[in-house]
Design an enzyme around this catalytic site. Structure first.
Site, PDB file in Angstrom:
ATOM      1  N   GLY A  18       0.825  -1.199   0.000  1.00 54.55           N
ATOM      2  CA  GLY A  18       0.000   0.000   0.000  1.00 54.55           C
ATOM      3  C   GLY A  18       0.861   1.252   0.000  1.00 54.55           C
ATOM      4  O   GLY A  18       2.074   1.206   0.206  1.00 54.55           O
ATOM      5  N   GLU A  20       1.081   3.912   2.078  1.00 54.03           N
ATOM      6  CA  GLU A  20       1.754   4.241   3.337  1.00 54.03           C
ATOM      7  C   GLU A  20       2.823   3.208   3.673  1.00 54.03           C
ATOM      8  O   GLU A  20       3.931   3.547   4.099  1.00 54.03           O
ATOM      9  CB  GLU A  20       0.737   4.350   4.476  1.00 54.03           C
ATOM     10  CG  GLU A  20      -0.156   5.565   4.397  1.00 54.03           C
ATOM     11  CD  GLU A  20       0.637   6.861   4.462  1.00 54.03           C
ATOM     12  OE1 GLU A  20       1.409   7.044   5.409  1.00 54.03           O
ATOM     13  OE2 GLU A  20       0.469   7.694   3.552  1.00 54.03           O
ATOM     14  N   LYS A  43      -1.208 -11.128  -2.780  1.00 58.19           N
ATOM     15  CA  LYS A  43      -0.085 -10.625  -3.576  1.00 58.19           C
ATOM     16  C   LYS A  43       1.189 -11.430  -3.348  1.00 58.19           C
ATOM     17  O   LYS A  43       2.284 -10.992  -3.702  1.00 58.19           O
ATOM     18  CB  LYS A  43       0.161  -9.146  -3.285  1.00 58.19           C
ATOM     19  CG  LYS A  43      -0.988  -8.253  -3.728  1.00 58.19           C
ATOM     20  CD  LYS A  43      -0.642  -6.790  -3.661  1.00 58.19           C
ATOM     21  CE  LYS A  43      -1.803  -5.941  -4.194  1.00 58.19           C
ATOM     22  NZ  LYS A  43      -1.486  -4.495  -4.180  1.00 58.19           N
ATOM     23  N   ILE A 100       0.814   0.681  13.618  1.00 57.89           N
ATOM     24  CA  ILE A 100       0.790   2.108  13.320  1.00 57.89           C
ATOM     25  C   ILE A 100      -0.637   2.605  13.090  1.00 57.89           C
ATOM     26  O   ILE A 100      -0.955   3.757  13.381  1.00 57.89           O
ATOM     27  CB  ILE A 100       1.645   2.406  12.075  1.00 57.89           C
ATOM     28  CG1 ILE A 100       3.077   1.840  12.246  1.00 57.89           C
ATOM     29  CG2 ILE A 100       1.687   3.894  11.786  1.00 57.89           C
ATOM     30  CD1 ILE A 100       3.819   2.375  13.444  1.00 57.89           C
ATOM     31  N   TYR A 164       8.785  13.311  18.542  1.00 53.96           N
ATOM     32  CA  TYR A 164       9.709  13.914  17.584  1.00 53.96           C
ATOM     33  C   TYR A 164      10.339  15.183  18.161  1.00 53.96           C
ATOM     34  O   TYR A 164      11.550  15.411  18.024  1.00 53.96           O
ATOM     35  CB  TYR A 164       8.986  14.274  16.275  1.00 53.96           C
ATOM     36  CG  TYR A 164       8.089  13.210  15.712  1.00 53.96           C
ATOM     37  CD1 TYR A 164       8.326  11.852  15.947  1.00 53.96           C
ATOM     38  CD2 TYR A 164       6.991  13.548  14.932  1.00 53.96           C
ATOM     39  CE1 TYR A 164       7.494  10.878  15.424  1.00 53.96           C
ATOM     40  CE2 TYR A 164       6.161  12.586  14.401  1.00 53.96           C
ATOM     41  CZ  TYR A 164       6.405  11.253  14.650  1.00 53.96           C
ATOM     42  OH  TYR A 164       5.580  10.293  14.139  1.00 53.96           O
ATOM     43  N   GLU A 212      -0.351  12.412  28.629  1.00 56.78           N
ATOM     44  CA  GLU A 212      -1.358  13.385  28.239  1.00 56.78           C
ATOM     45  C   GLU A 212      -2.599  13.179  29.089  1.00 56.78           C
ATOM     46  O   GLU A 212      -2.710  12.190  29.824  1.00 56.78           O
ATOM     47  CB  GLU A 212      -1.694  13.258  26.753  1.00 56.78           C
ATOM     48  CG  GLU A 212      -2.299  11.921  26.366  1.00 56.78           C
ATOM     49  CD  GLU A 212      -2.467  11.753  24.863  1.00 56.78           C
ATOM     50  OE1 GLU A 212      -1.890  12.550  24.098  1.00 56.78           O
ATOM     51  OE2 GLU A 212      -3.167  10.820  24.456  1.00 56.78           O
ATOM     52  N   HIS A 250      -6.115  12.462  20.663  1.00 55.63           N
ATOM     53  CA  HIS A 250      -6.198  11.025  20.820  1.00 55.63           C
ATOM     54  C   HIS A 250      -7.523  10.606  21.442  1.00 55.63           C
ATOM     55  O   HIS A 250      -8.110  11.348  22.234  1.00 55.63           O
ATOM     56  CB  HIS A 250      -5.052  10.519  21.708  1.00 55.63           C
ATOM     57  CG  HIS A 250      -3.728  10.564  21.036  1.00 55.63           C
ATOM     58  ND1 HIS A 250      -2.551  10.691  21.724  1.00 55.63           N
ATOM     59  CD2 HIS A 250      -3.378  10.506  19.726  1.00 55.63           C
ATOM     60  CE1 HIS A 250      -1.533  10.699  20.877  1.00 55.63           C
ATOM     61  NE2 HIS A 250      -2.017  10.601  19.676  1.00 55.63           N
TER      62      HIS A 250
END
Length: 295
Positions: A18, A20, A43, A100, A164, A212, A250
């Site tokens: 795919g 991504e 595939k 992910i 990051y 968070e 989130h």
């Protein structure tokens, strides 16, 4: 050293064909990750070429693992198919599976998290996470590989973007491993899982914990730190200005009354001896001071 991922890790990309999956496989290989196979049902027998090297595609994870001996998989499949993708990875006996995909139904996540834990052999990270990176060794997921290098800090975070930023701000010190556990209400691995692993890693000298609003994961992590962690920990909790009752980013980030607030989480962490910054930059400065004082 590092936790959960190093230069020996061999990786299967579920959903590699795919858009991504293909894009991030290229980035992972460019960072030195040993990607040995892709999996896309229907595939099998095809291949995808990255940097002039063809990577074979298989119909199932079991076939890919049997052919390559892979230890790890990363999941880039649509949310509707994520539960089955994880079950296939667990059934194939992989050591680590990193999910992910975002938008996975909570019921599906609860089922495959329980399935992985019951297996006794597959460490699950995610879903809705950026993955993990051991700089200079391997990178599984979507964390930019060029923002930091190897070093002395371990990082565990609910937030991808804050992962990051923290890696960039502390890039001169570097990281043993940075783990994004994801911000959904149910996670395959927790702050506590990463804290335990960093405590046992002799080359991780200090730990950054990013949380968070919502839930009680940070409070539970604070209790664990107080009882089990000897290394210095600094923390940051996103969401000090979040309105009550509104989901913020989130799915797990929602405050109800006084429960799950950034203020309460900060207080719990500080009671456990964690230095907590009010901003990511302040948190990085706190870590810099700690590292400067280490032998």
């Amino acid at each position: 050293m590092s936790i959960w991922l190093d230069q020996r890790s061999t990786v299967i990309v579920q959903g590699m064909t795919g858009s991504e999956g293909r894009k991030h496989t290229q980035r992972m290989i460019g960072a030195g990750t040993r990607v040995v196979a892709g999996v896309t049902p229907g595939k099998g027998g095809q291949s995808v070429t990255f940097e002039e090297a063809p990577v074979p595609v298989f119909d199932t994870v079991a076939e890919a693992r049997e052919a390559t001996g892979a230890t790890t998989s990363v999941v880039f499949v649509p949310a509707a198919y994520t539960r089955q993708a994880v079950v296939d990875a667990v059934d194939a006996g992989l050591d680590l599976t990193v999910v992910i995909t975002e938008g996975v139904p909570v019921r599906d996540t609860a089922e495959f998290v329980a399935y992985a834990r019951q297996s006794g052999h597959t460490r699950l990270i995610g879903p809705n996470c950026p993955g993990l990176i051991s700089p200079g060794k391997s990178n599984v997921g979507i964390i930019p590989p060029t923002i930091s290098g190897p070093g002395r800090i371990g990082l565990v975070s609910k937030s991808g973007t804050l992962t990051y930023q923290m890696m960039f701000e502390l890039r001169d010190i570097g990281f043993s491993t940075a783990v994004g556990i994801g911000g959904d209400p149910v996670n395959g691995s927790t702050h506590i899982d990463a804290l335990e692993a960093f405590e046992a890693d002799p080359e991780t000298e200090a730990i950054v914990l990013i949380g968070e609003i919502g839930g009680d994961a940070e409070e539970r992590a604070a209790a664990y730190i107080a009882d089990h962690i000897t290394k210095p920990v600094v923390g940051y909790v996103a969401g000090f200005t979040a309105p009550v009752g509104k989901t913020m980013g989130h799915a797990g980030a929602i405050v109800t009354g006084s429960a799950g607030t950034a203020k309460a989480k900060k207080a719990a962490l500080e009671a456990a001896g964690v230095a907590v910054g009010r901003t990511p930059s302040e948190t990085a400065s706190l870590m810099r001071e700690i590292v400067a004082g280490l032998a």
